[in-house]
Design a protein around this motif. Sequence first.
Motif, PDB file in Angstrom:
ATOM      1  N   THR A 418      29.103  41.841  49.228  1.00  0.00           N
ATOM      2  CA  THR A 418      28.090  42.153  48.215  1.00  0.00           C
ATOM      3  C   THR A 418      28.719  42.927  47.072  1.00  0.00           C
ATOM      4  OG1 THR A 418      26.627  42.508  50.116  1.00  0.00           O
ATOM      5  CG2 THR A 418      25.707  42.940  47.935  1.00  0.00           C
ATOM      6  N   PHE A 419      29.550  43.918  47.415  1.00  0.00           N
ATOM      7  CA  PHE A 419      30.249  44.707  46.398  1.00  0.00           C
ATOM      8  C   PHE A 419      31.062  43.789  45.490  1.00  0.00           C
ATOM      9  CE2 PHE A 419      34.004  46.835  44.828  1.00  0.00           C
ATOM     10  CZ  PHE A 419      33.517  48.027  44.321  1.00  0.00           C
ATOM     11  N   ASP A 420      31.814  42.879  46.085  1.00  0.00           N
ATOM     12  CA  ASP A 420      32.643  41.971  45.287  1.00  0.00           C
ATOM     13  C   ASP A 420      31.792  41.005  44.472  1.00  0.00           C
ATOM     14  OD1 ASP A 420      35.021  43.076  46.129  1.00  0.00           O
ATOM     15  OD2 ASP A 420      35.293  41.673  47.788  1.00  0.00           O
ATOM     16  N   ARG A 421      30.692  40.559  45.060  1.00  0.00           N
ATOM     17  CA  ARG A 421      29.825  39.605  44.356  1.00  0.00           C
ATOM     18  C   ARG A 421      29.217  40.235  43.104  1.00  0.00           C
ATOM     19  NH1 ARG A 421      29.450  34.224  43.826  1.00  0.00           N
ATOM     20  NH2 ARG A 421      27.373  33.603  43.162  1.00  0.00           N
ATOM     21  N   LEU A 422      28.921  41.513  43.173  1.00  0.00           N
ATOM     22  CA  LEU A 422      28.257  42.197  42.058  1.00  0.00           C
ATOM     23  C   LEU A 422      29.230  43.053  41.256  1.00  0.00           C
ATOM     24  CD1 LEU A 422      24.886  43.128  43.794  1.00  0.00           C
ATOM     25  CD2 LEU A 422      25.425  41.147  42.362  1.00  0.00           C
ATOM     26  N   SER A 423      30.511  42.715  41.322  1.00  0.00           N
ATOM     27  CA  SER A 423      31.545  43.381  40.524  1.00  0.00           C
ATOM     28  C   SER A 423      32.252  42.360  39.645  1.00  0.00           C
ATOM     29  CB  SER A 423      32.589  44.058  41.426  1.00  0.00           C
ATOM     30  OG  SER A 423      32.032  45.095  42.186  1.00  0.00           O
ATOM     31  N   HIS A 424      32.760  42.844  38.520  1.00  0.00           N
ATOM     32  CA  HIS A 424      33.684  42.039  37.723  1.00  0.00           C
ATOM     33  C   HIS A 424      35.095  42.457  38.095  1.00  0.00           C
ATOM     34  CE1 HIS A 424      35.984  40.262  34.571  1.00  0.00           C
ATOM     35  NE2 HIS A 424      36.272  41.427  34.003  1.00  0.00           N
ATOM     36  N   HIS A 425      35.910  41.494  38.496  1.00  0.00           N
ATOM     37  CA  HIS A 425      37.275  41.796  38.906  1.00  0.00           C
ATOM     38  C   HIS A 425      38.182  41.655  37.688  1.00  0.00           C
ATOM     39  CE1 HIS A 425      35.222  40.978  42.700  1.00  0.00           C
ATOM     40  NE2 HIS A 425      36.096  41.812  43.215  1.00  0.00           N
ATOM     41  N   ARG A 426      38.430  42.790  37.062  1.00  0.00           N
ATOM     42  CA  ARG A 426      39.141  42.822  35.787  1.00  0.00           C
ATOM     43  C   ARG A 426      40.651  42.799  35.997  1.00  0.00           C
ATOM     44  NH1 ARG A 426      38.161  47.569  31.291  1.00  0.00           N
ATOM     45  NH2 ARG A 426      38.889  46.414  29.460  1.00  0.00           N
ATOM     46  N   ALA A 427      41.313  41.856  35.345  1.00  0.00           N
ATOM     47  CA  ALA A 427      42.772  41.763  35.434  1.00  0.00           C
ATOM     48  C   ALA A 427      43.410  42.787  34.502  1.00  0.00           C
ATOM     49  CB  ALA A 427      43.223  40.351  35.059  1.00  0.00           C
ATOM     50  N   CYS A 428      44.294  43.616  35.036  1.00  0.00           N
ATOM     51  CA  CYS A 428      44.911  44.688  34.250  1.00  0.00           C
ATOM     52  C   CYS A 428      46.435  44.615  34.363  1.00  0.00           C
ATOM     53  CB  CYS A 428      44.443  46.060  34.732  1.00  0.00           C
ATOM     54  SG  CYS A 428      42.654  46.300  34.633  1.00  0.00           S
ATOM     55  N   LEU A 429      47.122  44.637  33.229  1.00  0.00           N
ATOM     56  CA  LEU A 429      48.584  44.685  33.188  1.00  0.00           C
ATOM     57  C   LEU A 429      48.989  45.741  32.171  1.00  0.00           C
ATOM     58  CD1 LEU A 429      51.069  41.732  33.260  1.00  0.00           C
ATOM     59  CD2 LEU A 429      51.391  43.566  31.607  1.00  0.00           C
ATOM     60  N   VAL A 430      49.721  46.748  32.609  1.00  0.00           N
ATOM     61  CA  VAL A 430      50.110  47.871  31.753  1.00  0.00           C
ATOM     62  C   VAL A 430      51.631  47.936  31.708  1.00  0.00           C
ATOM     63  CG1 VAL A 430      49.912  50.346  31.352  1.00  0.00           C
ATOM     64  CG2 VAL A 430      48.022  49.108  32.445  1.00  0.00           C
ATOM     65  N   ARG A 431      52.210  47.813  30.492  1.00  0.00           N
ATOM     66  CA  ARG A 431      53.660  47.847  30.329  1.00  0.00           C
ATOM     67  C   ARG A 431      54.046  48.980  29.375  1.00  0.00           C
ATOM     68  NH1 ARG A 431      56.402  42.034  29.627  1.00  0.00           N
ATOM     69  NH2 ARG A 431      58.095  43.277  30.502  1.00  0.00           N
ATOM     70  N   SER A 432      55.328  49.319  29.378  1.00  0.00           N
ATOM     71  CA  SER A 432      55.868  50.269  28.404  1.00  0.00           C
ATOM     72  C   SER A 432      56.503  49.484  27.261  1.00  0.00           C
ATOM     73  CB  SER A 432      56.905  51.172  29.069  1.00  0.00           C
ATOM     74  OG  SER A 432      58.096  50.440  29.305  1.00  0.00           O
ATOM     75  N   LEU A 433      56.890  50.187  26.212  1.00  0.00           N
ATOM     76  CA  LEU A 433      57.555  49.553  25.078  1.00  0.00           C
ATOM     77  C   LEU A 433      59.072  49.571  25.223  1.00  0.00           C
ATOM     78  CD1 LEU A 433      55.298  50.911  22.188  1.00  0.00           C
ATOM     79  CD2 LEU A 433      55.378  48.592  23.101  1.00  0.00           C
ATOM     80  N   ASN A 434      59.544  49.965  26.385  1.00  0.00           N
ATOM     81  CA  ASN A 434      60.986  49.997  26.633  1.00  0.00           C
ATOM     82  C   ASN A 434      61.476  48.653  27.160  1.00  0.00           C
ATOM     83  OD1 ASN A 434      60.977  52.734  25.924  1.00  0.00           O
ATOM     84  ND2 ASN A 434      60.460  53.330  28.024  1.00  0.00           N
ATOM     85  N   MET A 435      62.777  48.540  27.342  1.00  0.00           N
ATOM     86  CA  MET A 435      63.429  47.358  27.920  1.00  0.00           C
ATOM     87  C   MET A 435      63.019  46.073  27.203  1.00  0.00           C
ATOM     88  SD  MET A 435      63.157  48.335  31.971  1.00  0.00           S
ATOM     89  CE  MET A 435      64.169  46.925  32.454  1.00  0.00           C
ATOM     90  N   GLU A 436      63.056  46.112  25.874  1.00  0.00           N
ATOM     91  CA  GLU A 436      62.673  44.961  25.079  1.00  0.00           C
ATOM     92  C   GLU A 436      63.592  43.763  25.312  1.00  0.00           C
ATOM     93  OE1 GLU A 436      60.490  42.757  22.095  1.00  0.00           O
ATOM     94  OE2 GLU A 436      60.124  44.274  23.617  1.00  0.00           O
ATOM     95  N   SER A 437      64.829  44.032  25.738  1.00  0.00           N
ATOM     96  CA  SER A 437      65.773  42.932  25.952  1.00  0.00           C
ATOM     97  C   SER A 437      65.281  41.952  27.015  1.00  0.00           C
ATOM     98  CB  SER A 437      67.142  43.494  26.355  1.00  0.00           C
ATOM     99  OG  SER A 437      67.019  44.255  27.555  1.00  0.00           O
TER     100      SER A 437
END
Length: 509
Positions: A418-437
């Motif tokens: 029920t919890f999952d049915r009434l939730s939005h499962h939001r995709a989250c990806l958090v990166r830094s600005l380092n290691m641009e190579s």
Amino acid sequence: MSREQQVVDRTRRAFRTGRSRPLEFRIQQLKRLWSFIKERQEEICEALRRDLGKSELGSELYELLVLEAELKLAISRLAEWAAPRPVEKNLLTLTAEVYVKPEPLGVVLIIGTWNYPWPLTLLPLVGAIAAGNAAIIKPSEVSSNSSKVMEEHLCHYIDQDLYPVVAGGVQETQELLRLRFDHVFYTGSSRVGKLVMEAAAHHLTPVTLELGGKSPCYIDKNSDVRIACRRVTWGKFVNCGQTCIAPDYILCEPCIQGQVVECIRQTLLEFYGADPKCSPDYGRIINQRHFNRILSLMEGYTPVVGGQSDSSQCYIAPTVLKDVPPHSRLMQEEIFGPVLPIVTVSDMDDAISFINEREKPLALYVFCSDKKAIKRMIEETTSGGVTVNDVMMHYTLSSLPFGGVGQSGVGCYHGKHTFDRLSHHRACLVRSLNMESVNLARYPPQDRRRARRARMALRSPLIDMSKRTLIWAVVATILGVCLSIALLVILLIAAGLNCTCWYWRGFYN
């Protein structure tokens, strides 16, 4: 502006304040809902007695205990359910934070039903509160006494702006369905379910539809027929047959039909006595309309068990009909009453074909002692749920998803489901600005070398950062590097020795 519009607007404003989101608030509201059930139990049981003729013990067993168990589970597991859920990464996102975050959908409309007015209305509410939503509760007007208790007292326990009760009939329900919600949760008939889905489609609102249908019960001739009939009798006639997952009809071979009838007769005598009308454990049909509908389904049949009725009390005795034709009216619509038809089939193959030729049922029951036959019955049929050698017990497990498939429903609930049915499962990806190579392989201008690196990264096995897979990945990488270095050293040594050999050979020559 209609009253329903005002309620929805007020509820949405309350949700936008954000006060339904903190876990502490959710747990507090769940505990208050639990207090409501405990403190108002006497009034709830009296309302159920008036609505459906349920005894106090029956009300507690079939209505309130399942609610208390669900509340206890949600309160104890909410922090775990609501926590961000780490997911696997590839090489391109190895240093990023990647997870799924359950979030509230918003304002949920819960349309309850009358046959089990308390769990089938408040179980979705438990999940809605746990998921951080606001919810508008529309109890069924058919179970009017239960609806009145809910309307008058629930607001004194939980937040009345976030979780209002809207009482009323068809007109009020239609007005609510005209408005926009973030999810609609409906329990009831397939006919009304189609109308709910159609109304929700205008706003692209997702729905959960817990419907019904004709749940078949196959009894194999080699099973313990006496025990099978005992369990079927309980499941069919509890709540006077007004249960969406009750066995709707029995399938069995002709050679055991007489034994099935006799075992049910004996079990009814044990459960309800010689006159079920006098038993405190046997309920009543909800109203005159349903009473007349059920009697009309029985027209043209001579009951082999029961068949008595009393219009003044909406009473229909537990009734068994045998040799019912597969294409009769009785087999075309859900009975939802204390009438149990028996349809004969030649064998299990015939039973499987019979089930598959019809709409997918909400539940399937199989009584059989052969494990291979059980496996075959499960694999070659489809239903919302299946219980082997018992009936309805899958409903009692919060760990199992409860819901239909096809015409018997859309979506599932209970516990974390029920919890999952009434939730939005939001995709989250958090990166830094380092290691641009690391990103160069995906940037233009493209060449074969960059494309090859990108393919290698995207095709790399997913790495589970939350388990031992990460440890093994790191160990494997280190070992790989060490082996490469060792191989390089060996090659260099070999090359050096080769050069030395050539030098000394030239010196001596």
